[in-house]
Scaffold this motif. Structure first.
Motif, PDB file in Angstrom:
ATOM      1  N   ILE A 114     -21.560  40.166  23.823  1.00 30.10           N
ATOM      2  CA  ILE A 114     -22.764  39.267  24.273  1.00 30.10           C
ATOM      3  C   ILE A 114     -23.998  39.722  23.718  1.00 30.10           C
ATOM      4  O   ILE A 114     -24.972  39.103  23.236  1.00 30.10           O
ATOM      5  N   GLY A 115     -24.057  41.232  23.536  1.00 34.09           N
ATOM      6  CA  GLY A 115     -25.548  41.822  23.282  1.00 34.09           C
ATOM      7  C   GLY A 115     -25.752  42.257  21.569  1.00 34.09           C
ATOM      8  O   GLY A 115     -26.556  42.674  21.241  1.00 34.09           O
ATOM      9  N   GLN A 116     -24.554  42.284  20.999  1.00 31.46           N
ATOM     10  CA  GLN A 116     -24.649  42.968  19.883  1.00 31.46           C
ATOM     11  C   GLN A 116     -25.437  42.272  18.662  1.00 31.46           C
ATOM     12  O   GLN A 116     -25.670  43.056  17.625  1.00 31.46           O
ATOM     13  N   ALA A 117     -25.968  41.338  18.840  1.00 33.25           N
ATOM     14  CA  ALA A 117     -26.778  40.466  17.859  1.00 33.25           C
ATOM     15  C   ALA A 117     -28.149  41.107  17.970  1.00 33.25           C
ATOM     16  O   ALA A 117     -29.219  40.712  16.991  1.00 33.25           O
ATOM     17  N   TYR A 118     -28.623  41.812  18.932  1.00 35.05           N
ATOM     18  CA  TYR A 118     -29.976  42.270  19.422  1.00 35.05           C
ATOM     19  C   TYR A 118     -30.066  43.611  19.323  1.00 35.05           C
ATOM     20  O   TYR A 118     -29.132  44.417  20.121  1.00 35.05           O
ATOM     21  N   PRO A 119     -30.963  44.431  18.491  1.00 37.98           N
ATOM     22  CA  PRO A 119     -30.998  45.828  18.454  1.00 37.98           C
ATOM     23  C   PRO A 119     -31.067  46.539  19.750  1.00 37.98           C
ATOM     24  O   PRO A 119     -30.158  47.664  20.162  1.00 37.98           O
ATOM     25  N   TYR A 120     -31.959  46.337  20.588  1.00 39.71           N
ATOM     26  CA  TYR A 120     -31.993  46.972  22.043  1.00 39.71           C
ATOM     27  C   TYR A 120     -30.502  47.055  22.769  1.00 39.71           C
ATOM     28  O   TYR A 120     -30.061  47.948  23.317  1.00 39.71           O
ATOM     29  N   THR A 121     -30.056  45.507  22.877  1.00 46.59           N
ATOM     30  CA  THR A 121     -29.074  45.821  23.936  1.00 46.59           C
ATOM     31  C   THR A 121     -27.806  46.238  23.138  1.00 46.59           C
ATOM     32  O   THR A 121     -26.954  47.027  24.060  1.00 46.59           O
ATOM     33  N   HIS A 122     -27.619  45.935  21.939  1.00 47.77           N
ATOM     34  CA  HIS A 122     -26.691  46.693  21.167  1.00 47.77           C
ATOM     35  C   HIS A 122     -26.545  48.306  21.219  1.00 47.77           C
ATOM     36  O   HIS A 122     -25.502  48.790  21.631  1.00 47.77           O
ATOM     37  N   SER A 123     -27.665  48.575  21.067  1.00 51.69           N
ATOM     38  CA  SER A 123     -28.087  50.348  20.977  1.00 51.69           C
ATOM     39  C   SER A 123     -27.510  50.427  22.711  1.00 51.69           C
ATOM     40  O   SER A 123     -26.872  51.780  22.884  1.00 51.69           O
ATOM     41  N   LEU A 124     -28.012  49.831  23.487  1.00 55.89           N
ATOM     42  CA  LEU A 124     -27.997  50.095  24.939  1.00 55.89           C
ATOM     43  C   LEU A 124     -26.526  50.233  25.405  1.00 55.89           C
ATOM     44  O   LEU A 124     -26.165  51.256  25.852  1.00 55.89           O
ATOM     45  N   VAL A 125     -25.685  49.423  24.960  1.00 56.87           N
ATOM     46  CA  VAL A 125     -24.148  49.415  25.416  1.00 56.87           C
ATOM     47  C   VAL A 125     -23.614  50.409  24.680  1.00 56.87           C
ATOM     48  O   VAL A 125     -22.880  51.240  25.307  1.00 56.87           O
ATOM     49  N   HIS A 126     -24.005  50.763  23.330  1.00 49.97           N
ATOM     50  CA  HIS A 126     -23.349  52.072  22.926  1.00 49.97           C
ATOM     51  C   HIS A 126     -23.792  53.268  23.374  1.00 49.97           C
ATOM     52  O   HIS A 126     -22.948  54.290  23.526  1.00 49.97           O
ATOM     53  N   TRP A 127     -25.078  53.420  23.603  1.00 55.65           N
ATOM     54  CA  TRP A 127     -25.436  54.681  24.807  1.00 55.65           C
ATOM     55  C   TRP A 127     -24.587  54.657  26.048  1.00 55.65           C
ATOM     56  O   TRP A 127     -24.087  55.591  26.147  1.00 55.65           O
ATOM     57  N   LYS A 128     -24.339  53.668  26.630  1.00 53.36           N
ATOM     58  CA  LYS A 128     -23.416  53.563  27.999  1.00 53.36           C
ATOM     59  C   LYS A 128     -22.062  53.936  27.427  1.00 53.36           C
ATOM     60  O   LYS A 128     -21.414  54.634  28.281  1.00 53.36           O
ATOM     61  N   MET A 129     -21.644  53.491  26.303  1.00 55.92           N
ATOM     62  CA  MET A 129     -20.243  53.803  25.864  1.00 55.92           C
ATOM     63  C   MET A 129     -20.088  55.339  25.499  1.00 55.92           C
ATOM     64  O   MET A 129     -19.138  55.977  25.924  1.00 55.92           O
ATOM     65  N   LYS A 163     -28.112  47.454  12.157  1.00 56.52           N
ATOM     66  CA  LYS A 163     -27.226  46.200  11.776  1.00 56.52           C
ATOM     67  C   LYS A 163     -27.810  44.948  12.543  1.00 56.52           C
ATOM     68  O   LYS A 163     -27.448  43.811  11.934  1.00 56.52           O
ATOM     69  N   SER A 164     -27.690  45.149  14.000  1.00 56.74           N
ATOM     70  CA  SER A 164     -28.201  43.858  14.491  1.00 56.74           C
ATOM     71  C   SER A 164     -29.640  43.441  14.065  1.00 56.74           C
ATOM     72  O   SER A 164     -29.622  42.236  13.921  1.00 56.74           O
ATOM     73  N   PHE A 165     -30.527  44.266  13.740  1.00 60.07           N
ATOM     74  CA  PHE A 165     -31.852  43.874  13.448  1.00 60.07           C
ATOM     75  C   PHE A 165     -31.801  43.174  12.079  1.00 60.07           C
ATOM     76  O   PHE A 165     -32.581  41.932  12.153  1.00 60.07           O
ATOM     77  N   VAL A 166     -30.778  43.589  11.286  1.00 56.27           N
ATOM     78  CA  VAL A 166     -30.917  42.822  10.054  1.00 56.27           C
ATOM     79  C   VAL A 166     -29.647  41.442  10.028  1.00 56.27           C
ATOM     80  O   VAL A 166     -29.563  40.824   8.883  1.00 56.27           O
ATOM     81  N   GLY A 167     -28.930  41.627  11.301  1.00 53.89           N
ATOM     82  CA  GLY A 167     -27.986  40.289  11.255  1.00 53.89           C
ATOM     83  C   GLY A 167     -26.680  40.411  10.328  1.00 53.89           C
ATOM     84  O   GLY A 167     -26.094  39.642  10.055  1.00 53.89           O
ATOM     85  N   LYS A 168     -26.334  41.668  10.362  1.00 47.39           N
ATOM     86  CA  LYS A 168     -24.944  42.169   9.927  1.00 47.39           C
ATOM     87  C   LYS A 168     -24.174  42.871  10.758  1.00 47.39           C
ATOM     88  O   LYS A 168     -23.693  44.036  10.671  1.00 47.39           O
ATOM     89  N   ILE A 169     -23.727  42.437  11.713  1.00 46.89           N
ATOM     90  CA  ILE A 169     -22.764  42.615  12.609  1.00 46.89           C
ATOM     91  C   ILE A 169     -21.410  42.184  12.390  1.00 46.89           C
ATOM     92  O   ILE A 169     -21.156  41.162  12.119  1.00 46.89           O
ATOM     93  N   PRO A 170     -20.474  42.969  12.741  1.00 47.35           N
ATOM     94  CA  PRO A 170     -19.064  42.569  12.875  1.00 47.35           C
ATOM     95  C   PRO A 170     -18.892  41.425  14.388  1.00 47.35           C
ATOM     96  O   PRO A 170     -18.465  42.119  15.559  1.00 47.35           O
ATOM     97  N   VAL A 171     -18.921  40.252  14.065  1.00 50.71           N
ATOM     98  CA  VAL A 171     -19.027  39.233  15.358  1.00 50.71           C
ATOM     99  C   VAL A 171     -17.763  39.602  16.108  1.00 50.71           C
ATOM    100  O   VAL A 171     -16.458  39.681  15.634  1.00 50.71           O
ATOM    101  N   GLY A 172     -17.943  39.663  17.542  1.00 50.07           N
ATOM    102  CA  GLY A 172     -16.816  39.782  18.330  1.00 50.07           C
ATOM    103  C   GLY A 172     -16.335  41.153  18.871  1.00 50.07           C
ATOM    104  O   GLY A 172     -15.348  41.439  19.486  1.00 50.07           O
ATOM    105  N   ASN A 173     -16.741  42.138  17.930  1.00 52.46           N
ATOM    106  CA  ASN A 173     -16.133  43.358  18.016  1.00 52.46           C
ATOM    107  C   ASN A 173     -16.761  43.943  19.250  1.00 52.46           C
ATOM    108  O   ASN A 173     -17.554  43.954  19.858  1.00 52.46           O
ATOM    109  N   THR A 174     -15.516  44.781  19.937  1.00 51.62           N
ATOM    110  CA  THR A 174     -15.954  44.986  21.220  1.00 51.62           C
ATOM    111  C   THR A 174     -16.450  46.371  21.562  1.00 51.62           C
ATOM    112  O   THR A 174     -16.670  46.903  22.672  1.00 51.62           O
ATOM    113  N   GLY A 175     -16.804  47.163  20.348  1.00 54.53           N
ATOM    114  CA  GLY A 175     -17.695  48.374  20.237  1.00 54.53           C
ATOM    115  C   GLY A 175     -17.041  49.786  20.632  1.00 54.53           C
ATOM    116  O   GLY A 175     -17.807  50.726  20.685  1.00 54.53           O
TER     117      GLY A 175
END
Length: 126
Positions: free
Chosen positions: A44-59, A85-97
């Motif tokens: 859900i959050g991987q397209a946005y830098p803060y939420t993407h990084s937050l989830v990886h921090w929690k992981m 990668k989120s900031f520039v829009g280059k994410i692997p869509v659907g990747n669970t992290g």
């Protein structure tokens, strides 16, 4: 080039719900269910830098708590690069992290999460 910054307000409640569910399941000792909610929050959050990084921090913290060297080592580069990668829009869509999935592999987005994007008035990432 499109720069992504913050998660749309319409999507944020779904992201927060997944993080809350993660915490509840983790505290109850249901580690597999807890992890599943982190994965959902990641999609859900991987397209946005803060939420993407937050989830990886929690992981990363989860990996430390369960003493998984594989997860800890897998999360460090994801934490360092994911938000950029989120900031520039280059994410692997659907990747669970998680470290069990190659970091650049796109995956199908489960139907329930596709519905979340639709209910939020957003197009399903592709």
């Amino acid at each position: 080039m499109i720069f992504h910054t913050i998660m749309p307000v319409s999507l944020r409640p779904y992201f927060v719900t997944e993080l809350d569910a993660y915490h509840k399941q983790y505290q109850a000792g249901h580690l597999q269910d807890a992890w599943r909610h982190l994965e959902r929050a990641h999609v859900i959050g991987q397209a946005y830098p803060y939420t993407h990084s937050l989830v990886h921090w929690k992981m990363l913290l989860f990996g430390i708590k369960i003493k998984s060297a594989k997860e800890v080592l897998g999360q460090i580069p994801r934490l360092l690069v994911g938000g950029v990668k989120s900031f520039v829009g280059k994410i692997p869509v659907g990747n669970t992290g998680g470290s069990n999935i190659p970091p650049l592999r796109s995956l199908p987005i489960e139907e329930e999460i596709q519905d979340i994007f639709t209910q939020s008035g957003l197009s399903v990432p592709s």
